[in-house]
Design a protein around this motif. Structure first.
Motif, short mmCIF file in Angstrom:
data_model
loop_
_atom_site.label_atom_id
_atom_site.label_comp_id
_atom_site.label_asym_id
_atom_site.label_seq_id
_atom_site.Cartn_x
_atom_site.Cartn_y
_atom_site.Cartn_z
N ASP A 58 0.83 -1.21 0.00
CA ASP A 58 0.00 0.00 0.00
C ASP A 58 0.86 1.25 0.00
N ASP A 59 2.07 1.15 -0.59
CA ASP A 59 3.00 2.28 -0.56
C ASP A 59 2.67 3.36 -1.59
N LYS A 60 1.62 3.16 -2.38
CA LYS A 60 1.23 4.09 -3.45
C LYS A 60 2.37 4.29 -4.44
N SER A 61 3.25 3.30 -4.53
CA SER A 61 4.46 3.44 -5.32
C SER A 61 4.82 2.11 -5.96
N GLY A 253 7.17 5.48 0.55
CA GLY A 253 6.27 6.39 1.25
C GLY A 253 6.90 7.61 1.87
N ILE A 254 8.18 7.89 1.59
CA ILE A 254 8.80 9.05 2.23
C ILE A 254 8.20 10.37 1.74
N TYR A 255 7.46 10.31 0.61
CA TYR A 255 6.81 11.54 0.13
C TYR A 255 5.76 12.03 1.12
N LEU A 256 5.20 11.12 1.95
CA LEU A 256 4.17 11.51 2.91
C LEU A 256 4.74 12.45 3.96
N SER A 257 6.00 12.25 4.32
CA SER A 257 6.65 13.17 5.25
C SER A 257 6.79 14.54 4.62
N ALA A 258 7.14 14.56 3.33
CA ALA A 258 7.26 15.84 2.64
C ALA A 258 5.92 16.57 2.61
N ALA A 259 4.87 15.84 2.30
CA ALA A 259 3.54 16.47 2.24
C ALA A 259 3.15 17.07 3.58
N SER A 260 3.42 16.33 4.66
CA SER A 260 3.08 16.81 6.00
C SER A 260 3.85 18.07 6.35
N LEU A 271 5.24 19.50 -4.76
CA LEU A 271 5.79 18.17 -4.51
C LEU A 271 5.86 17.40 -5.83
N LEU A 272 6.86 16.56 -5.96
CA LEU A 272 6.96 15.66 -7.11
C LEU A 272 6.79 14.22 -6.62
N GLY A 273 5.98 13.44 -7.34
CA GLY A 273 5.82 12.04 -7.02
C GLY A 273 6.78 11.19 -7.83
N VAL A 274 6.95 9.94 -7.42
CA VAL A 274 7.79 9.01 -8.19
C VAL A 274 7.08 7.68 -8.37
N ASP A 275 7.53 6.95 -9.38
CA ASP A 275 7.04 5.62 -9.73
C ASP A 275 5.65 5.66 -10.36
N ALA A 276 4.63 5.91 -9.56
CA ALA A 276 3.26 6.00 -10.07
C ALA A 276 2.89 7.47 -10.29
N ASP A 277 1.72 7.69 -10.91
CA ASP A 277 1.14 9.02 -10.92
C ASP A 277 0.47 9.19 -9.56
N VAL A 278 1.17 9.80 -8.63
CA VAL A 278 0.72 9.85 -7.24
C VAL A 278 -0.57 10.66 -7.11
N PHE A 279 -0.84 11.54 -8.06
CA PHE A 279 -2.11 12.27 -8.07
C PHE A 279 -3.27 11.27 -8.08
N GLU A 280 -3.10 10.17 -8.79
CA GLU A 280 -4.14 9.16 -8.90
C GLU A 280 -4.08 8.14 -7.77
N THR A 281 -2.87 7.75 -7.37
CA THR A 281 -2.76 6.70 -6.35
C THR A 281 -2.98 7.22 -4.94
N ASP A 282 -2.75 8.50 -4.70
CA ASP A 282 -2.93 9.05 -3.36
C ASP A 282 -3.55 10.45 -3.44
N SER A 284 -4.86 12.20 -1.36
CA SER A 284 -4.66 13.04 -0.18
C SER A 284 -3.57 14.09 -0.39
N VAL A 285 -2.68 13.87 -1.36
CA VAL A 285 -1.61 14.84 -1.62
C VAL A 285 -1.75 15.45 -3.02
N ALA A 286 -2.87 15.19 -3.68
CA ALA A 286 -3.03 15.61 -5.08
C ALA A 286 -2.84 17.11 -5.27
N ASP A 287 -3.31 17.90 -4.33
CA ASP A 287 -3.24 19.36 -4.49
C ASP A 287 -1.82 19.89 -4.41
#
Length: 367
Positions: A58-61, A253-260, A271-282, A284-287
């Motif tokens: 469930d790492d969204k990645s 999941g270290i991007y979650l620390s960045a978002a917080s 923020l930049l996501g990696v691996d997946a399109d994090v806008f779609e997978t999570d 909660s950080v889309a904005d």
């Protein structure tokens, strides 16, 4: 240590995964595959299995994308699958053995840090096929995959990260951008390499002076984990304190620390996501997401499993690049109206230049 086995049921109806938790290091899960509707043309007895990295499915990645590839291939072939989640690095070898004990005929290991365990298992089980995501499994450093029953799936993500670096430099108002990673593995630093090269190219083309924090090409900021934790939070605070207004976290999941930390700062930081399109997978950080640096792990895994399931296992490494859409960047989504109107056009031109070789992008895969 806890070993968790997840089984997915496919057929006319998709059922919820069955999760079995067993205590005791090295204990093999006692799960057996669920029955599925056959008819996908798989060879008799084919059973694909997967062992995750420490970030969990469930790492969204990359672990999540790997599992999606397993499930897609299983559905197409009409076969069962078994997936085992690793909580710590000490789980790797026992988890691989657990799926071997359940007669898995193909084992997918997700993540470069499973390479040593995968190599040992592949050498001891030459009749079992292995697929390694994000590592060529070269434990003796001879620039060759250790055993002929291992198929590497790797990605030249520097190409896509180059585009994200260029976009970040163009978007930044402070003209300072930053990055940090989980661990300094080549499959982490390849993102950072491409990101820095993209920023440098923007500076060259626009007579700019955008600074990159967190990676100088040989050394940088790492948290020593792939989960959100205080070390990741401290890394982000350090980048923000130095003026970074675009941040690239690389590693599960270290991007979650960045978002917080970004939200707590009250500043306009992308923020930049990696691996997946994090806008779609999570969502909660889309904005916060300017874009994501994508690698098609799900596609690569699914293709490898289907080929093996149909009796056509090929150990030739798959390398995802821009040209075959094995890597790329996601749309700007909510930032579409915030970036320069001509930015996408420039990125399209750069993409063409990277593909035809007129714009060189270096990484550990092509040095």
């Amino acid at each position: 240590m806890t070993i968790t086995t997840t089984k997915k049921l496919f057929g006319a109806v998709v059922a919820a995964g069955l999760v079995i938790a067993l205590a005791g290091c090295g204990s093999a899960p006692e799960a057996t595959p669920t029955e599925t509707e056959a008819g996908g043309g798989a060879v008799e007895g084919f059973l694909p299995c997967m062992v995750s990295g420490t970030g969990g499915f469930d790492d969204k990645s990359f672990n999540q994308l790997g599992l999606e590839g397993l499930e897609q291939a299983s559905a197409e072939l009409g076969v069962d699958n078994i997936s085992v989640e690793s909580n710590t690095t000490s789980d790797f070898a026992p988890n691989i053995q657990s799926v071997l004990d359940q007669n898995c005929t193909l084992v997918v290991t997700v993540g470069f840090d499973l390479a040593a365990a995968a190599s040992e298992a592949a050498g001891a089980n030459p009749d079992v096929q292995f697929v390694s995501v994000d590592d060529i499994v070269d434990t003796d450093f001879d620039e060759k995959t250790d055993f002929p029953n291992i198929k590497p799936i790797i990605f030249d993500t520097a190409q896509a990260a180059f585009l994200a670096g260029y976009a970040s430099a163009d978007f930044s108002t402070t003209k300072v951008v930053g990055t940090y990673g989980g661990k300094p593995f080549p499959t982490v630093t390849i993102f950072m390499d491409g990101f820095k090269q993209g920023v440098d190219y923007w500076n060259e083309q626009n007579d700019g002076d955008v600074k990159v924090l967190g990676w100088d090409g040989t050394d940088g900021v790492f948290t020593d984990a792939f989960v959100p934790d205080p070390a990741a939070e401290n890394a982000v605070r350090g980048l923000i304190d130095q003026g970074a207004d675009v941040i690239l976290p690389v590693g599960g999941g270290i991007y979650l620390s960045a978002a917080s930390v970004i939200r707590d700062s009250g500043k306009d930081i992308a923020l930049l996501g990696v691996d997946a399109d994090v806008f779609e997978t999570d969502p909660s950080v889309a904005d916060l997401l300017l874009t994501s640096i994508r690698k098609a792990i799900d596609v690569g895994v699914s293709k490898a499993i289907i080929e093996a399931g149909q009796g056509n296992f090929d150990a030739t490494p798959y390398i995802g690049v821009l040209e075959d859409e094995g890597v790329g960047i996601a749309p700007f989504h909510d930032f579409e109206d915030k970036v320069a109107p001509d930015l996408q056009g420039r990125l399209d031109e750069i993409t063409a230049g990277i593909i035809d070789g007129s714009i060189p992008v270096t990484s550990y895969l092509n040095k």
